[in-house]
Design a protein around this motif. Structure first.
Motif, PDB file in Angstrom:
ATOM      1  N   PRO A  33     132.493  38.568  51.482  1.00 13.86           N
ATOM      2  CA  PRO A  33     131.607  39.403  52.430  1.00 13.86           C
ATOM      3  C   PRO A  33     130.379  40.119  51.395  1.00 13.86           C
ATOM      4  O   PRO A  33     129.436  40.062  51.814  1.00 13.86           O
ATOM      5  N   MET A  34     130.778  40.404  50.080  1.00 13.07           N
ATOM      6  CA  MET A  34     129.907  40.878  49.066  1.00 13.07           C
ATOM      7  C   MET A  34     128.992  39.597  48.521  1.00 13.07           C
ATOM      8  O   MET A  34     127.708  39.779  48.096  1.00 13.07           O
ATOM      9  N   ALA A  35     129.191  38.339  48.661  1.00 12.03           N
ATOM     10  CA  ALA A  35     128.356  37.287  48.404  1.00 12.03           C
ATOM     11  C   ALA A  35     127.535  36.918  49.673  1.00 12.03           C
ATOM     12  O   ALA A  35     126.899  35.941  49.351  1.00 12.03           O
ATOM     13  N   THR A  36     127.773  37.638  50.671  1.00 14.45           N
ATOM     14  CA  THR A  36     126.942  37.028  52.087  1.00 14.45           C
ATOM     15  C   THR A  36     125.216  36.968  51.589  1.00 14.45           C
ATOM     16  O   THR A  36     124.491  36.160  51.980  1.00 14.45           O
ATOM     17  N   PRO A  37     124.967  38.169  50.947  1.00 14.64           N
ATOM     18  CA  PRO A  37     123.365  38.315  50.571  1.00 14.64           C
ATOM     19  C   PRO A  37     122.844  37.043  49.938  1.00 14.64           C
ATOM     20  O   PRO A  37     121.904  36.193  50.250  1.00 14.64           O
ATOM     21  N   ALA A  38     123.587  36.521  49.126  1.00 14.34           N
ATOM     22  CA  ALA A  38     123.478  35.200  48.099  1.00 14.34           C
ATOM     23  C   ALA A  38     123.478  33.852  49.001  1.00 14.34           C
ATOM     24  O   ALA A  38     122.798  33.174  49.024  1.00 14.34           O
ATOM     25  N   ILE A  39     124.403  34.136  49.922  1.00 16.95           N
ATOM     26  CA  ILE A  39     124.897  32.944  50.794  1.00 16.95           C
ATOM     27  C   ILE A  39     123.377  32.737  51.804  1.00 16.95           C
ATOM     28  O   ILE A  39     122.986  31.675  52.066  1.00 16.95           O
ATOM     29  N   MET A  40     122.847  33.980  52.177  1.00 23.63           N
ATOM     30  CA  MET A  40     121.657  34.107  53.086  1.00 23.63           C
ATOM     31  C   MET A  40     120.364  33.464  52.247  1.00 23.63           C
ATOM     32  O   MET A  40     119.586  32.877  52.917  1.00 23.63           O
ATOM     33  N   THR A  41     120.343  33.898  50.781  1.00 16.86           N
ATOM     34  CA  THR A  41     119.237  33.308  50.365  1.00 16.86           C
ATOM     35  C   THR A  41     119.340  31.692  50.192  1.00 16.86           C
ATOM     36  O   THR A  41     118.213  31.428  50.318  1.00 16.86           O
ATOM     37  N   GLY A  42     120.527  31.242  50.161  1.00 24.68           N
ATOM     38  CA  GLY A  42     120.672  29.716  50.174  1.00 24.68           C
ATOM     39  C   GLY A  42     120.152  29.292  51.276  1.00 24.68           C
ATOM     40  O   GLY A  42     119.471  28.053  51.648  1.00 24.68           O
ATOM     41  N   LEU A  43     120.522  29.746  52.465  1.00 20.95           N
ATOM     42  CA  LEU A  43     120.270  29.356  53.827  1.00 20.95           C
ATOM     43  C   LEU A  43     118.782  29.408  53.855  1.00 20.95           C
ATOM     44  O   LEU A  43     118.269  28.571  54.788  1.00 20.95           O
ATOM     45  N   ILE A  44     118.279  30.376  53.654  1.00 24.43           N
ATOM     46  CA  ILE A  44     116.379  30.635  53.776  1.00 24.43           C
ATOM     47  C   ILE A  44     116.108  29.486  53.139  1.00 24.43           C
ATOM     48  O   ILE A  44     114.992  28.829  53.757  1.00 24.43           O
ATOM     49  N   LEU A  45     116.321  29.161  51.651  1.00 19.68           N
ATOM     50  CA  LEU A  45     115.636  27.930  51.210  1.00 19.68           C
ATOM     51  C   LEU A  45     116.025  26.593  51.877  1.00 19.68           C
ATOM     52  O   LEU A  45     115.378  25.782  51.918  1.00 19.68           O
ATOM     53  N   ALA A  46     117.207  26.409  52.570  1.00 21.86           N
ATOM     54  CA  ALA A  46     117.663  25.292  53.034  1.00 21.86           C
ATOM     55  C   ALA A  46     117.048  25.335  54.382  1.00 21.86           C
ATOM     56  O   ALA A  46     116.341  24.049  54.805  1.00 21.86           O
ATOM     57  N   ILE A  47     116.765  26.198  55.102  1.00 23.18           N
ATOM     58  CA  ILE A  47     115.716  26.335  56.425  1.00 23.18           C
ATOM     59  C   ILE A  47     114.522  25.915  56.047  1.00 23.18           C
ATOM     60  O   ILE A  47     113.807  24.859  56.909  1.00 23.18           O
ATOM     61  N   ALA A  48     113.992  26.294  55.114  1.00 22.74           N
ATOM     62  CA  ALA A  48     112.560  26.283  54.566  1.00 22.74           C
ATOM     63  C   ALA A  48     112.250  24.468  54.323  1.00 22.74           C
ATOM     64  O   ALA A  48     111.289  23.911  54.552  1.00 22.74           O
ATOM     65  N   ARG A  49     113.298  24.138  53.521  1.00 23.88           N
ATOM     66  CA  ARG A  49     113.131  22.561  53.367  1.00 23.88           C
ATOM     67  C   ARG A  49     113.524  21.747  54.419  1.00 23.88           C
ATOM     68  O   ARG A  49     112.790  20.661  54.708  1.00 23.88           O
ATOM     69  N   ALA A  50     114.576  21.890  55.290  1.00 26.09           N
ATOM     70  CA  ALA A  50     114.815  20.852  56.389  1.00 26.09           C
ATOM     71  C   ALA A  50     113.816  21.105  57.374  1.00 26.09           C
ATOM     72  O   ALA A  50     113.683  19.828  57.837  1.00 26.09           O
ATOM     73  N   ALA A  51     113.109  22.053  57.735  1.00 23.34           N
ATOM     74  CA  ALA A  51     112.298  22.222  58.804  1.00 23.34           C
ATOM     75  C   ALA A  51     111.034  21.265  58.668  1.00 23.34           C
ATOM     76  O   ALA A  51     110.245  20.900  59.412  1.00 23.34           O
ATOM     77  N   GLY A  52     110.630  21.262  57.084  1.00 20.28           N
ATOM     78  CA  GLY A  52     109.500  20.508  57.048  1.00 20.28           C
ATOM     79  C   GLY A  52     109.716  19.140  56.473  1.00 20.28           C
ATOM     80  O   GLY A  52     108.744  18.187  56.311  1.00 20.28           O
ATOM     81  N   GLU A  53     110.818  18.669  56.213  1.00 19.93           N
ATOM     82  CA  GLU A  53     111.212  17.136  55.807  1.00 19.93           C
ATOM     83  C   GLU A  53     110.871  16.161  57.074  1.00 19.93           C
ATOM     84  O   GLU A  53     110.995  16.360  58.328  1.00 19.93           O
ATOM     85  N   VAL A  54     110.437  14.958  56.616  1.00 22.75           N
ATOM     86  CA  VAL A  54     109.983  14.091  57.728  1.00 22.75           C
ATOM     87  C   VAL A  54     110.773  12.804  57.430  1.00 22.75           C
ATOM     88  O   VAL A  54     111.289  11.991  58.197  1.00 22.75           O
ATOM     89  N   ALA A  55     110.761  12.379  55.890  1.00 29.64           N
ATOM     90  CA  ALA A  55     111.032  10.934  55.832  1.00 29.64           C
ATOM     91  C   ALA A  55     112.463  10.624  56.112  1.00 29.64           C
ATOM     92  O   ALA A  55     112.707   9.510  56.639  1.00 29.64           O
ATOM     93  N   PRO A  56     113.496  11.373  55.869  1.00 27.98           N
ATOM     94  CA  PRO A  56     114.913  11.150  56.454  1.00 27.98           C
ATOM     95  C   PRO A  56     114.872  10.841  57.820  1.00 27.98           C
ATOM     96  O   PRO A  56     115.951  10.084  58.381  1.00 27.98           O
ATOM     97  N   LEU A  57     114.200  11.964  58.570  1.00 30.01           N
ATOM     98  CA  LEU A  57     114.346  11.976  59.805  1.00 30.01           C
ATOM     99  C   LEU A  57     113.860  10.796  60.477  1.00 30.01           C
ATOM    100  O   LEU A  57     114.353  10.370  61.738  1.00 30.01           O
ATOM    101  N   MET A  58     112.860  10.328  59.948  1.00 26.73           N
ATOM    102  CA  MET A  58     112.529   8.764  60.672  1.00 26.73           C
ATOM    103  C   MET A  58     113.558   7.931  60.941  1.00 26.73           C
ATOM    104  O   MET A  58     113.481   6.804  61.559  1.00 26.73           O
ATOM    105  N   LEU A  59     114.578   8.092  59.941  1.00 26.44           N
ATOM    106  CA  LEU A  59     115.632   6.954  59.990  1.00 26.44           C
ATOM    107  C   LEU A  59     116.945   7.094  60.657  1.00 26.44           C
ATOM    108  O   LEU A  59     117.475   6.525  61.123  1.00 26.44           O
ATOM    109  N   VAL A  60     116.906   8.567  61.224  1.00 27.87           N
ATOM    110  CA  VAL A  60     118.120   9.115  61.527  1.00 27.87           C
ATOM    111  C   VAL A  60     118.336   9.921  62.932  1.00 27.87           C
ATOM    112  O   VAL A  60     118.922  10.501  63.539  1.00 27.87           O
TER     113      VAL A  60
END
Length: 546
Positions: free
Chosen positions: A437-464
């Protein structure tokens, strides 16, 4: 000066300057995207242009002034002259074959800023806009030539046409689509029973009766749609005088909306602006994605990102907990951490190839052989789809979540772990109820970065799983509601397709900026939600950290 350099203040100023320049560049980029994207929805004035030709003829065209640039002309004397060039959106594609035309200022007779008198712009479901003047309106054999009356009657008929179009789309896309799905399920059920050798006469009669009932329902829907199409054909026809006195007749059933921008006041333009944004967000694309809305792409992007978040969170958190709390420090663990850090730098297309080969062909093909053999050779999960796209993006963003979570776990004081163990809790209970529970802020930070990258990626999605146009949404009201085997549209791929694969580049350019702006808004909205949760969790466990 030497003392100032020794204090290191120049590094502070250099860092501040670099950060300021970066902020200015980012804000400038967002401002440019916002301006060009939102300008697409504003009702632009319509001008009248008189274009001369080398043989002395004059052509009068109506249109919007889209862009101005200078052309460098080198004269015989070697002197360079700048000649303005104008990009005019003149529409009427079914007449001229093109929507846009570059005109040199040398060929323009008169002023470029001459507003047309009482022009009308008609948006159609196909062939783009019509620019011209009202000529006549015919309904039930009666013809009207008065522009005011034409506008009034056309408004009423266009509203009826849009209602009929929505009803037809709803029946064809949802009702008839659901019936077709039920009929297909019956076919698969029969095939499954035949493969098992358990197909009995009772099953045959039952399936035949159910199929007949669905066919009856389908025929009823067809009759209902035919009635609606017949009603659309009775909405009338508007005649518009376009360039050089030509008259273009437009059936009302093909009209999306119309407006007279030169006659609109600021409040009317503002209402049209927000209405156009609403249509852009809520409607399906048309004309090879160069017109209409982006609703399927928006839904596909949001669903894919949320599914990716569901997949990547437990994988990343469990991996980080094992490496930080259970694994012994040594050569193998150091190699694993190096590999994870290196994965963050692997090109995204490599993840797409891995997802296509492993998830689609191996995992998906195996699932089809085990559970959907009756549907073969048509694949169910052995083809690109929403599930495999989400898993591929989860792998792509997994290193970010692992590193961020592990950093958060490393900042939890060891005394809290020892205190939990001293009170009789097991190690897993201590991790689950105190450390995690105390590490959840760090987990949310990782998710923020993950969402930002995943939403903008195109190349891998064209294949899958991402396609140019998906007939069905990945999420709807039909069970199981989220269709993991469906292909879907994505805003990033939509931008690529419209911007670089469109046959009508000038018409697609405003949509590229508008779609980019929407993608940025979605990413910012998802990140703001995650940031809000992270801040609340940080405040909740702040006292324990101190």
């Amino acid at each position: 000066m030497k003392e100032w350099l020794n204090k290191g203040e120049h590094w502070i100023w250099l860092s501040a300057s670099t950060v300021s320049i970066s902020v200015v560049l980012v804000l400038s980029l967002l401002a440019m995207i916002s301006y060009k994207g939102l300008a697409h929805f504003w009702p632009h004035p319509v001008y009248e242009f008189n274009i001369g030709s080398p043989n002395g003829d004059t052509t009068r065209i109506l249109g919007e002034l889209q862009e101005t640039k200078n052309k460098v002309v080198v004269e015989a004397s070697g002197l360079k002259t700048l000649i303005p060039q104008y990009l005019i959106k003149m529409g009427n594609r079914d007449v001229f074959g093109i929507d846009f035309k570059w005109v040199s200022s040398e060929n323009v007779q008169g002023k470029m800023d001459t507003l047309a008198k009482d022009p009308v712009v008609i948006e159609r479901y196909e062939y783009g806009n019509v620019y011209g003047h009202f000529s006549s309106f015919t309904l039930n054999g009666k013809t009207t030539n008065d522009p005011t009356q034409i506008r009034s009657e056309l408004q009423v008929q266009v509203a009826k046409g849009k209602a009929l179009h929505s009803a037809i789309t709803s029946i064809e896309k949802f009702d008839m689509g659901a019936v077709n799905k039920h009929i297909e399920d019956l076919r698969f059920e029969e095939k499954k029973l035949r493969i098992k050798g358990a197909f009995t006469p009772e099953d045959e009669s039952r399936l035949k009766a159910e199929r007949a009932e669905f066919q009856k329902t389908f025929i009823a829907y067809q009759a209902e749609v035919k009635v609606l199409y017949d009603q659309k054909e009775t909405l009338g026809e508007v005649a518009v005088a376009i360039s050089n006195g030509q008259v273009l007749r437009v059936p009302v059933e093909k009209v999306v909306q119309f407006w007279q921008p030169n006659n609109m006041n600021y409040v009317e333009k503002l209402g049209f602006f927000f209405s156009s944004i609403g249509h852009f967000i809520s409607e399906d694309p048309r004309e090879a994605n160069t017109e209409g809305g982006i609703f399927p792409a928006m839904i596909g992007t949001i669903v894919m990102v949320l599914l990716m978040t569901v997949f990547v969170t437990p994988m990343g958190v469990v991996a980080a907990i094992y490496m930080r709390e259970y694994a012994k420090d040594g050569l193998i663990l150091r190699l694993v951490r190096i590999s994870i850090n290196n994965l963050a730098g692997v090109p995204s297309i490599v993840f797409g190839i891995f997802g296509l080969g492993f998830f689609v062909y191996i995992i998906g093909g195996s699932i089809d052989e085990l559970f959907y053999g009756y549907a073969l050779p048509s694949p169910t999960f052995g083809t690109p789809g929403l599930l495999w796209a989400s898993l591929t993006m989860a792998l792509l963003t997994l290193p970010v979540v692992i590193v961020s979570t592990e950093e958060g776990l490393s900042r939890i004081p060891m005394s809290l772990r020892e205190g939990g163990l001293a009170l009789g809790a097991t190690k897993s209970e201590t991790i689950w109820k105190i450390v995690l529970p105390m590490a959840t802020p760090a987990i949310m930070t990782g998710l923020i970065l993950a969402i930002a990258r995943a939403a903008g990626e195109v190349a891998p999605l064209m294949l899958v799983g991402v396609v140019k146009l998906a007939p069905e949404l990945p999420i709807d009201s039909v069970a199981p509601f989220i269709h993991l085997d469906n292909k879907f549209m994505h805003l990033g791929f939509h931008i690529y397709d419209v911007g670089f694969q469109s046959p009508n580049v000038e018409a697609a350019q405003p949509l590229v900026y508008a779609t980019s702006l929407l993608l940025v808004i979605i990413i910012v909205s998802l990140n703001l939600g995650a940031i809000t949760i992270r801040n609340r969790l940080r405040e909740k466990y702040k006292a324990l950290e101190n």
